[in-house]
Design a protein around this motif. Structure first.
Motif, PDB file in Angstrom:
ATOM      1  N   ILE A 187       8.438 -10.905  -6.600  1.00  0.00           N
ATOM      2  CA  ILE A 187       9.653 -10.073  -6.621  1.00  0.00           C
ATOM      3  C   ILE A 187       9.995  -9.592  -5.215  1.00  0.00           C
ATOM      4  N   GLY A 188       8.957  -9.219  -4.447  1.00  0.00           N
ATOM      5  CA  GLY A 188       9.161  -8.804  -3.064  1.00  0.00           C
ATOM      6  C   GLY A 188       9.819  -7.440  -2.931  1.00  0.00           C
ATOM      7  N   TRP A 189      10.631  -7.283  -1.884  1.00  0.00           N
ATOM      8  CA  TRP A 189      11.249  -5.983  -1.585  1.00  0.00           C
ATOM      9  C   TRP A 189      12.139  -5.494  -2.719  1.00  0.00           C
ATOM     10  N   ALA A 190      12.658  -6.430  -3.534  1.00  0.00           N
ATOM     11  CA  ALA A 190      13.567  -6.020  -4.616  1.00  0.00           C
ATOM     12  C   ALA A 190      12.877  -5.113  -5.626  1.00  0.00           C
ATOM     13  N   ALA A 191      11.558  -5.082  -5.635  1.00  0.00           N
ATOM     14  CA  ALA A 191      10.831  -4.240  -6.590  1.00  0.00           C
ATOM     15  C   ALA A 191      11.127  -2.759  -6.377  1.00  0.00           C
ATOM     16  N   VAL A 192      11.404  -2.375  -5.147  1.00  0.00           N
ATOM     17  CA  VAL A 192      11.624  -0.952  -4.863  1.00  0.00           C
ATOM     18  C   VAL A 192      13.102  -0.575  -4.959  1.00  0.00           C
ATOM     19  N   LEU A 193      13.971  -1.577  -5.162  1.00  0.00           N
ATOM     20  CA  LEU A 193      15.409  -1.305  -5.153  1.00  0.00           C
ATOM     21  C   LEU A 193      15.848  -0.332  -6.258  1.00  0.00           C
ATOM     22  N   PRO A 194      15.359  -0.462  -7.510  1.00  0.00           N
ATOM     23  CA  PRO A 194      15.811   0.487  -8.547  1.00  0.00           C
ATOM     24  C   PRO A 194      15.551   1.944  -8.193  1.00  0.00           C
ATOM     25  N   GLN A 195      14.353   2.240  -7.661  1.00  0.00           N
ATOM     26  CA  GLN A 195      14.053   3.619  -7.295  1.00  0.00           C
ATOM     27  C   GLN A 195      14.958   4.105  -6.171  1.00  0.00           C
ATOM     28  N   MET A 196      15.190   3.258  -5.187  1.00  0.00           N
ATOM     29  CA  MET A 196      16.008   3.663  -4.039  1.00  0.00           C
ATOM     30  C   MET A 196      17.470   3.860  -4.453  1.00  0.00           C
ATOM     31  N   LEU A 197      17.962   3.020  -5.357  1.00  0.00           N
ATOM     32  CA  LEU A 197      19.352   3.163  -5.795  1.00  0.00           C
ATOM     33  C   LEU A 197      19.540   4.399  -6.667  1.00  0.00           C
ATOM     34  N   ALA A 198      18.522   4.705  -7.485  1.00  0.00           N
ATOM     35  CA  ALA A 198      18.608   5.923  -8.291  1.00  0.00           C
ATOM     36  C   ALA A 198      18.649   7.159  -7.392  1.00  0.00           C
ATOM     37  N   LEU A 202       0.836  -1.201   0.000  1.00  0.00           N
ATOM     38  CA  LEU A 202       0.000   0.000   0.000  1.00  0.00           C
ATOM     39  C   LEU A 202       0.873   1.254   0.000  1.00  0.00           C
ATOM     40  N   LEU A 203       1.893   1.260   0.867  1.00  0.00           N
ATOM     41  CA  LEU A 203       2.799   2.415   0.921  1.00  0.00           C
ATOM     42  C   LEU A 203       3.561   2.570  -0.388  1.00  0.00           C
ATOM     43  N   TYR A 204       3.975   1.447  -0.962  1.00  0.00           N
ATOM     44  CA  TYR A 204       4.689   1.508  -2.241  1.00  0.00           C
ATOM     45  C   TYR A 204       3.796   2.117  -3.326  1.00  0.00           C
ATOM     46  N   GLY A 205       2.534   1.677  -3.346  1.00  0.00           N
ATOM     47  CA  GLY A 205       1.598   2.223  -4.330  1.00  0.00           C
ATOM     48  C   GLY A 205       1.358   3.709  -4.129  1.00  0.00           C
ATOM     49  N   ILE A 206       1.284   4.127  -2.857  1.00  0.00           N
ATOM     50  CA  ILE A 206       1.070   5.555  -2.567  1.00  0.00           C
ATOM     51  C   ILE A 206       2.262   6.379  -3.038  1.00  0.00           C
ATOM     52  N   THR A 207       3.479   5.859  -2.833  1.00  0.00           N
ATOM     53  CA  THR A 207       4.663   6.613  -3.289  1.00  0.00           C
ATOM     54  C   THR A 207       4.680   6.746  -4.809  1.00  0.00           C
ATOM     55  N   LEU A 208       4.155   5.746  -5.501  1.00  0.00           N
ATOM     56  CA  LEU A 208       4.097   5.832  -6.953  1.00  0.00           C
ATOM     57  C   LEU A 208       3.025   6.830  -7.409  1.00  0.00           C
ATOM     58  N   MET A 209       1.857   6.759  -6.767  1.00  0.00           N
ATOM     59  CA  MET A 209       0.731   7.590  -7.197  1.00  0.00           C
ATOM     60  C   MET A 209       0.918   9.060  -6.822  1.00  0.00           C
ATOM     61  N   LEU A 210       1.452   9.295  -5.632  1.00  0.00           N
ATOM     62  CA  LEU A 210       1.471  10.664  -5.103  1.00  0.00           C
ATOM     63  C   LEU A 210       2.882  11.184  -4.875  1.00  0.00           C
ATOM     64  N   GLY A 211       3.855  10.571  -5.533  1.00  0.00           N
ATOM     65  CA  GLY A 211       5.252  10.957  -5.316  1.00  0.00           C
ATOM     66  C   GLY A 211       5.549  12.406  -5.612  1.00  0.00           C
ATOM     67  N   SER A 212       4.813  13.004  -6.553  1.00  0.00           N
ATOM     68  CA  SER A 212       5.104  14.394  -6.947  1.00  0.00           C
ATOM     69  C   SER A 212       4.538  15.413  -5.969  1.00  0.00           C
ATOM     70  N   ILE A 213       3.622  14.997  -5.099  1.00  0.00           N
ATOM     71  CA  ILE A 213       3.013  15.978  -4.186  1.00  0.00           C
ATOM     72  C   ILE A 213       3.310  15.678  -2.716  1.00  0.00           C
ATOM     73  N   ILE A 214       3.795  14.477  -2.416  1.00  0.00           N
ATOM     74  CA  ILE A 214       4.139  14.169  -1.021  1.00  0.00           C
ATOM     75  C   ILE A 214       5.431  14.896  -0.654  1.00  0.00           C
ATOM     76  N   PRO A 215       5.455  15.614   0.473  1.00  0.00           N
ATOM     77  CA  PRO A 215       6.684  16.308   0.895  1.00  0.00           C
ATOM     78  C   PRO A 215       7.831  15.310   1.101  1.00  0.00           C
ATOM     79  N   PRO A 216       9.070  15.739   0.802  1.00  0.00           N
ATOM     80  CA  PRO A 216      10.214  14.816   0.929  1.00  0.00           C
ATOM     81  C   PRO A 216      10.332  14.171   2.311  1.00  0.00           C
ATOM     82  N   PHE A 217      10.052  14.944   3.383  1.00  0.00           N
ATOM     83  CA  PHE A 217      10.173  14.379   4.737  1.00  0.00           C
ATOM     84  C   PHE A 217       9.180  13.233   4.940  1.00  0.00           C
TER      85      PHE A 217
END
Length: 317
Positions: free
Chosen positions: A169-180, A40-55
């Motif tokens: 895939i599990g947690w590895a799905a978020v690895l590309p975004q985090m490494l970038a 759910l959190l992963y989906g929210i970061t994808l959907m609302l990443g441009s408006i969620i404050p960095p903190f």
């Protein structure tokens, strides 16, 4: 533009959020609450990443890391069709099953080339900065609709299958975004300057060959650490390419960038950090040895790295 890259992320996030709702309801998953929360959190970061404050975004990522670190992410059950049912569907549809898969590259090329300069009024139809990715997203959506019509599946079946693949895939799905993101942080923190100083103390910087060697090997090593050549590129470019190869030896920037990325991809072949290339296929194929793909690729990667070093050196003479 009418279809932007943000719309694509909303499209991806919507699938992820809907899939997380099925995970929350999965009674056979002993960690269904924490697993559902992760997706759910992963989906929210994808959907609302441009408006969620960095903190706030950072806090969401920390929660996701805690869930994974405490063993809260488990694979669920999916009620998959039996082998007999799949065999019957395969016989019924035959080679038509290839049609949705073929539509993806065809529509992507048509969108990238045919809709590149098309406008409605004063607005481009597709995001000009990410036209290939946006075209790919449109192609997958059209292929999805065609697939549903062909198989006469329930519209929620793609969501359930997306959930099954994502949980495999599990947690590895978020690895590309985090490494970038890590690559951007490294560059902003001045790691490139540190690399430049380190290289200057180790190799003779008056030698073109040794600077080329340090750049190509550095690209491969940083990519192995960061899992992504795009993340390693700004660090190595700021540290070696711009001050030494371009500034001192006058190497063509186009040749440098292209061959440097190829050298980085050699590191991609040799690291588990490149999860989407090495770990994800092993997980999807259910290989017992998760590093088997990497071991097979290492000889090829080393040969290609040597070739890239030699190529960049000789065309820079």
């Amino acid at each position: 533009m009418f279809i932007s890259m943000e719309a694509v992320y909303v499209y991806l996030g919507l699938f992820t959020v809907l899939g997380s709702l099925f995970t929350f309801r999965d009674q056979k998953n002993p960690r269904r609450v924490t697993s559902g929360l992760f997706y759910l959190l992963y989906g929210i970061t994808l959907m609302l990443g441009s408006i969620i404050p960095p903190f706030v975004m950072g806090l969401l990522v920390i929660v996701m890391v805690i869930i994974v670190g405490t063993g809260g992410l488990k694979v669920g059950s999916y009620g998959e069709a039996s082998s007999e049912e799949r065999q019957q569907n395969r016989k019924r549809l035959g080679n038509k099953l290839l049609l949705p898969a073929l539509l993806i590259p065809i529509i992507t090329i048509l969108g990238t080339t045919g809709l590149k300069d098309v406008k409605i009024g004063d607005m481009f139809i597709l995001d000009q900065k990410n036209i290939t990715l946006v075209s790919l997203a449109i192609a997958t959506l059209i292929a999805l609709i065609v697939g549903i019509m062909m198989t006469k599946s329930n519209p929620m079946t793609p969501v359930k299958e997306s959930r099954r693949l994502l949980e495999a895939i599990g947690w590895a799905a978020v690895l590309p975004q985090m490494l970038a993101t890590l690559g951007t942080i490294f560059t902003s923190a001045g790691v490139g300057k540190v690399v430049s100083d380190l290289v200057s103390t180790i190799i003779p910087t008056h030698s073109l060959f040794w600077v080329v060697f340090a750049y190509c090997v550095g690209m491969a090593l940083f990519t192995m650490i960061m899992g992504n050549a795009f993340a390693a590129f700004p660090v190595m470019t700021a540290g070696i390419a711009v001050p030494l190869l371009i500034g001192q030896f006058g190497v063509d920037a186009n040749h440098l960038a292209a061959i440097g990325m190829f050298a980085g991809y050699c590191g991609t072949l040799m690291t588990p950090m490149a999860a989407n290339f090495n770990i994800v296929p092993a997980a999807l194929l259910d290989l017992k040895d998760k590093n088997h793909v990497i071991r097979v690729q290492i000889p090829t990667a080393l040969i290609l790295l040597c070739f890239n070093i030699a190529l960049l050196y000789f065309i820079s003479l």
